[in-house]
Design an enzyme around this catalytic site. Structure first.
Site, PDB file in Angstrom:
ATOM      1  N   GLY A  13     -52.932  -5.118   8.494  1.00  0.00           N
ATOM      2  CA  GLY A  13     -54.251  -5.087   7.474  1.00  0.00           C
ATOM      3  C   GLY A  13     -54.896  -3.774   7.636  1.00  0.00           C
ATOM      4  O   GLY A  13     -55.457  -3.535   8.667  1.00  0.00           O
ATOM      5  N   GLY A  15     -57.325  -2.714   5.921  1.00  0.00           N
ATOM      6  CA  GLY A  15     -58.836  -2.845   4.782  1.00  0.00           C
ATOM      7  C   GLY A  15     -59.760  -1.979   5.785  1.00  0.00           C
ATOM      8  O   GLY A  15     -59.422  -1.216   6.724  1.00  0.00           O
ATOM      9  N   PHE A  16     -60.842  -2.418   5.696  1.00  0.00           N
ATOM     10  CA  PHE A  16     -62.141  -1.929   6.346  1.00  0.00           C
ATOM     11  C   PHE A  16     -61.833  -2.212   8.044  1.00  0.00           C
ATOM     12  O   PHE A  16     -62.252  -1.483   8.738  1.00  0.00           O
ATOM     13  CB  PHE A  16     -63.482  -2.375   5.937  1.00  0.00           C
ATOM     14  N   GLY A  17     -61.614  -3.336   8.198  1.00  0.00           N
ATOM     15  CA  GLY A  17     -61.534  -3.609   9.599  1.00  0.00           C
ATOM     16  C   GLY A  17     -60.382  -3.059  10.383  1.00  0.00           C
ATOM     17  O   GLY A  17     -60.584  -2.565  11.345  1.00  0.00           O
ATOM     18  N   VAL A  81     -46.471  -9.207   6.468  1.00  0.00           N
ATOM     19  CA  VAL A  81     -46.653 -10.309   7.505  1.00  0.00           C
ATOM     20  C   VAL A  81     -46.571 -11.634   7.086  1.00  0.00           C
ATOM     21  O   VAL A  81     -47.334 -12.072   6.229  1.00  0.00           O
ATOM     22  CB  VAL A  81     -47.770  -9.844   8.195  1.00  0.00           C
ATOM     23  N   GLU A 172     -72.193  -7.565 -11.173  1.00  0.00           N
ATOM     24  CA  GLU A 172     -71.732  -6.057 -11.511  1.00  0.00           C
ATOM     25  C   GLU A 172     -70.842  -6.104 -12.613  1.00  0.00           C
ATOM     26  O   GLU A 172     -70.858  -5.393 -13.449  1.00  0.00           O
ATOM     27  CB  GLU A 172     -71.340  -5.311 -10.206  1.00  0.00           C
ATOM     28  N   ASP A 301     -63.088 -10.401   6.962  1.00  0.00           N
ATOM     29  CA  ASP A 301     -63.101 -11.477   6.260  1.00  0.00           C
ATOM     30  C   ASP A 301     -62.450 -12.634   6.557  1.00  0.00           C
ATOM     31  O   ASP A 301     -62.761 -13.807   6.146  1.00  0.00           O
ATOM     32  CB  ASP A 301     -62.550 -11.094   4.632  1.00  0.00           C
ATOM     33  N   ALA A 317     -68.188  -5.382   3.970  1.00  0.00           N
ATOM     34  CA  ALA A 317     -67.344  -4.366   4.518  1.00  0.00           C
ATOM     35  C   ALA A 317     -68.267  -3.753   5.876  1.00  0.00           C
ATOM     36  O   ALA A 317     -67.384  -3.531   6.948  1.00  0.00           O
ATOM     37  CB  ALA A 317     -67.458  -3.054   3.651  1.00  0.00           C
TER      38      ALA A 317
HETATM   39  C1  LIG Z   1     -64.690  -6.800  -5.808  1.00  0.00           C
HETATM   40  C2  LIG Z   1     -65.411  -6.851  -4.474  1.00  0.00           C
HETATM   41  C3  LIG Z   1     -66.450  -6.190  -4.135  1.00  0.00           C
HETATM   42  C4  LIG Z   1     -66.867  -5.966  -3.050  1.00  0.00           C
HETATM   43  N1  LIG Z   1     -68.247  -5.309  -2.995  1.00  0.00           N
HETATM   44  C5  LIG Z   1     -68.632  -5.180  -1.700  1.00  0.00           C
HETATM   45  C6  LIG Z   1     -69.852  -4.493  -1.439  1.00  0.00           C
HETATM   46  O1  LIG Z   1     -70.433  -3.726  -2.354  1.00  0.00           O
HETATM   47  N2  LIG Z   1     -70.366  -4.047  -0.064  1.00  0.00           N
HETATM   48  C7  LIG Z   1     -69.665  -4.615   0.803  1.00  0.00           C
HETATM   49  O2  LIG Z   1     -70.260  -4.571   1.904  1.00  0.00           O
HETATM   50  N3  LIG Z   1     -68.699  -5.480   0.886  1.00  0.00           N
HETATM   51  C8  LIG Z   1     -67.883  -5.523  -0.518  1.00  0.00           C
HETATM   52  N4  LIG Z   1     -66.891  -6.469  -0.615  1.00  0.00           N
HETATM   53  C9  LIG Z   1     -66.448  -7.132   0.585  1.00  0.00           C
HETATM   54  C10 LIG Z   1     -65.420  -6.254   1.119  1.00  0.00           C
HETATM   55  O3  LIG Z   1     -64.760  -5.333   0.428  1.00  0.00           O
HETATM   56  C11 LIG Z   1     -64.799  -7.106   2.566  1.00  0.00           C
HETATM   57  O4  LIG Z   1     -65.746  -7.820   3.163  1.00  0.00           O
HETATM   58  C12 LIG Z   1     -63.900  -5.998   3.452  1.00  0.00           C
HETATM   59  O5  LIG Z   1     -63.136  -5.460   2.400  1.00  0.00           O
HETATM   60  C13 LIG Z   1     -63.231  -7.034   4.460  1.00  0.00           C
HETATM   61  O6  LIG Z   1     -62.520  -5.993   5.076  1.00  0.00           O
HETATM   62  P1  LIG Z   1     -61.294  -6.625   5.903  1.00  0.00           P
HETATM   63  O7  LIG Z   1     -60.647  -5.644   6.869  1.00  0.00           O
HETATM   64  O8  LIG Z   1     -61.412  -8.079   6.500  1.00  0.00           O
HETATM   65  O9  LIG Z   1     -60.107  -7.037   4.828  1.00  0.00           O
HETATM   66  P2  LIG Z   1     -59.575  -6.218   3.579  1.00  0.00           P
HETATM   67  O10 LIG Z   1     -60.374  -4.775   3.239  1.00  0.00           O
HETATM   68  O11 LIG Z   1     -59.423  -7.130   2.317  1.00  0.00           O
HETATM   69  O12 LIG Z   1     -58.394  -5.695   3.979  1.00  0.00           O
HETATM   70  C14 LIG Z   1     -57.190  -6.689   4.263  1.00  0.00           C
HETATM   71  C15 LIG Z   1     -55.793  -5.727   4.187  1.00  0.00           C
HETATM   72  O13 LIG Z   1     -54.831  -6.479   4.780  1.00  0.00           O
HETATM   73  C16 LIG Z   1     -53.723  -6.573   3.823  1.00  0.00           C
HETATM   74  N5  LIG Z   1     -52.790  -7.807   3.813  1.00  0.00           N
HETATM   75  C17 LIG Z   1     -53.285  -8.923   3.731  1.00  0.00           C
HETATM   76  N6  LIG Z   1     -52.325  -9.896   3.710  1.00  0.00           N
HETATM   77  C18 LIG Z   1     -51.393  -9.242   4.499  1.00  0.00           C
HETATM   78  C19 LIG Z   1     -49.845  -9.557   4.756  1.00  0.00           C
HETATM   79  N7  LIG Z   1     -49.570 -10.829   4.947  1.00  0.00           N
HETATM   80  N8  LIG Z   1     -49.151  -8.700   5.316  1.00  0.00           N
HETATM   81  C20 LIG Z   1     -49.483  -7.247   5.275  1.00  0.00           C
HETATM   82  N9  LIG Z   1     -50.785  -7.154   4.992  1.00  0.00           N
HETATM   83  C21 LIG Z   1     -51.650  -7.825   4.517  1.00  0.00           C
HETATM   84  C22 LIG Z   1     -54.191  -6.232   2.515  1.00  0.00           C
HETATM   85  O14 LIG Z   1     -53.276  -5.550   1.843  1.00  0.00           O
HETATM   86  C23 LIG Z   1     -55.492  -5.336   2.919  1.00  0.00           C
HETATM   87  O15 LIG Z   1     -55.278  -4.007   2.844  1.00  0.00           O
HETATM   88  C24 LIG Z   1     -66.488  -6.438  -2.002  1.00  0.00           C
HETATM   89  C25 LIG Z   1     -65.276  -7.249  -2.017  1.00  0.00           C
HETATM   90  C26 LIG Z   1     -64.819  -7.377  -3.438  1.00  0.00           C
HETATM   91  C27 LIG Z   1     -63.207  -8.205  -3.484  1.00  0.00           C
END
Ligand SMILES: Cc1cc2nc3c(=O)[nH]c(=O)nc-3n(C[C@H](O)[C@H](O)[C@H](O)COP(=O)(O)OP(=O)(O)OC[C@H]3O[C@@H](n4cnc5c(N)ncnc54)[C@H](O)[C@@H]3O)c2cc1C
Length: 446
Positions: A13, A15-17, A81, A172, A301, A317
């Site tokens: 992943g 994403g932010f993490g 994955v 929003e 998350d 995030a």
């Molecule tokens: C519409 C919306 C608005 C938001 N607004 C805010 C805000 O204003 N402020 C704030 O702080 N937070 C906000 N959030 C929450 C924030 O975006 C999440 O808390 C944050 O993205 C979590 O980070 P993460 O790294 O856990 O997961 P994510 O950022 O969701 O990243 C997960 C990654 O894993 C990848 N992935 C998933 N499953 C698989 C798999 N099986 N195989 C390979 N890759 C995979 C995905 O493609 C993705 O790139 C918002 C969320 C949403 C949906």
């Protein structure tokens, strides 16, 4: 990859993490493999701007490869994955296994329809770029279909947009839909009046933005009211069908329904083999590792983590970013044969939720701000954290332009021209009362 030495850290992943874990390990003596099903990182906090035609997808997303290109010890694989074999230390993908010495799982969350997955067809949620484009398509298409119908002889009736879930995403979306219909589209149609569009925000709990202080919930509701959004709290959605949403026995006509009510952790959480909570989040140790596997971490998350007072950390995030950096530190310390930090501490810098143009709420400890100043803080923070200088500049210019002109430049309808439930009687009939099926709670997303 040029560096071939050191243990292999696999990060699932980007994403932010995941991205923050990778960056914080870039100078460590490790080889890193980042695996993501997409080739780009999405800045989810600005997805609603894509969904409401304010920004284009490329302005809120950036290729993972290019974000990490300057780190020679990081390789990026685009793959889905499907599971993990913790015994063999392998990440499973349909194309084969990737072995690891350390594993960081940061696969995020998805929508939850509380067991009603069939609702997704009628009420898309907002989690990915694809979701945002689908919402944009439905919203813009609704205006086009109504204009065409009115132009060919039928009386013009107001459209009904229903947003389910009064958390930050629902708020929003509802606020921005109101803005579009009242301002951006105001002078562009000849047979309908977009300003008459009815925007209804439904929240199952007693107030909007339940994670915020009560006074800010009240302020958000007031700001939405000023934008022309009808808010109904303590209203549980019991059924969604083409053209309508049911709240108990009340049928609410709905040209477009948007789902912002439920979040479930990625299904990958269950493949880690550790206990999960009701939302599917992995119950990790205080150092974010999986019980019995100090080499496996779950963050963002997908992880269920409590703070020192036993309060669950929110799915936002900053939590994911700080956790990504923390697990990188744990791995670095262990490689230096130093004691691993025992516990993750979240530094809460405050929360911001935007509602619309110059409308937002912000909570920084005891300091609560509403309106223009909160909106400016929101704008500043979100532009600052966007990845890539080009994106920051583009988004800033777009925002400044649309602030002055009310324009929303990304108003493209792409893909199908089918709108579920589109037929004049469904869109225009008033609220009716019919027996509704079993109730479920519609709490907010995020
Ligand atoms: C519409 C919306 C608005 C938001 N607004 C805010 C805000 O204003 N402020 C704030 O702080 N937070 C906000 N959030 C929450 C924030 O975006 C999440 O808390 C944050 O993205 C979590 O980070 P993460 O790294 O856990 O997961 P994510 O950022 O969701 O990243 C997960 C990654 O894993 C990848 N992935 C998933 N499953 C698989 C798999 N099986 N195989 C390979 N890759 C995979 C995905 O493609 C993705 O790139 C918002 C969320 C949403 C949906």
């Amino acid at each position: 990859m040029t560096s071939e030495s050191g243990p292999r850290v696999v990060i699932v992943g980007a994403g932010f993490g995941g991205l923050n874990a990778a960056r914080a390990l870039a100078k460590a003596p490790v080889q890193i493999t980042v695996i993501d099903r997409k080739n780009y990182h999405t800045f989810q906090p600005l997805l609603y701007q894509v969904a409401t035609a304010g920004l284009s997808p490329g302005e809120i997303a950036a290729p993972i490869r290019s974000i990490l290109r300057s780190h020679n010890n990081i390789e990026v694989l685009m793959a889905e994955v499907t599971g993990f074999d913790l015994g063999r230390r392998a990440v499973e993908t349909p194309e084969g296994d990737v072995s690891y010495d350390y594993l960081v799982v940061a696969a995020g969350a998805a929508h939850s329809y509380f067991g009603h997955d069939d609702w997704e067809r009628y009420a898309p949620g907002l989690k990915t770029i694809e979701d945002a484009l689908e919402i944009r398509r439905r919203v813009l298409l609704a205006f086009e279909l109504e204009e065409r119908q009115a132009a060919t002889g039928e009386a013009a009736k107001p459209l009904n947009f229903v947003v389910v879930g009064g958390g930050p995403t629902g708020v929003e979306l509802a606020g921005t839909l109101a803005e579009i219909s009242r301002h951006a589209l105001a002078h562009e149609f000849r047979s309908i009046d977009p300003a008459r569009t009815h925007i209804l925000l439904l929240e199952g709990g007693p107030r909007l933005l339940p994670a915020y202080a009560e006074d800010l919930s009240g302020s958000a509701q007031e700001q939405l009211h000023r934008l022309g959004v009808e808010v109904r709290t303590s209203t549980t959605v019991t059924q969604i069908e083409p053209g309508a949403v049911y709240a108990g026995s009340t049928r609410l006509p709905a040209t477009v329904v948007l789902w912002a009510a439920g979040v479930a952790a990625s299904a990958l959480g269950k493949s880690v083999g550790a206990p999960v909570d009701r939302a599917g989040r992995v119950l990790v140790q205080p150092d974010l590792s999986v019980p019995g596997h100090p080499e496996v971490f779950v963050i963002g998350d997908l992880a269920a983590v409590q703070d020192e007072h036993g309060k669950m950390l929110p799915g936002v995030a900053p939590v994911a970013i700080q956790q990504g950096r923390f697990v990188a530190k744990v791995i670095r310390e262990e490689l230096k044969s130093q004691a691993r930090p025992a516990r993750f501490h979240y530094w809460d810098k405050g929360s911001l939720a935007t509602i619309g143009r110059a409308a937002a709420v912000a909570e920084f400890g005891r300091i609560h701000i509403s309106g223009f100043v909160a909106w400016l803080s929101w704008l500043f923070v979100h532009i600052l954290f966007l990845i890539g200088f080009r994106n920051r500049l583009l988004v800033f210019i777009q925002w400044a332009w649309s602030y002055v002109t009310y324009e929303r430049g990304a108003r493209l309808i792409t893909g199908s021209t089918y709108l579920p439930g589109w037929s004049s009687d469904q869109q225009v009939s008033g609220e009716t009362t019919e027996p509704g099926p079993q109730e479920i709670h519609t709490g907010p997303a995020k």
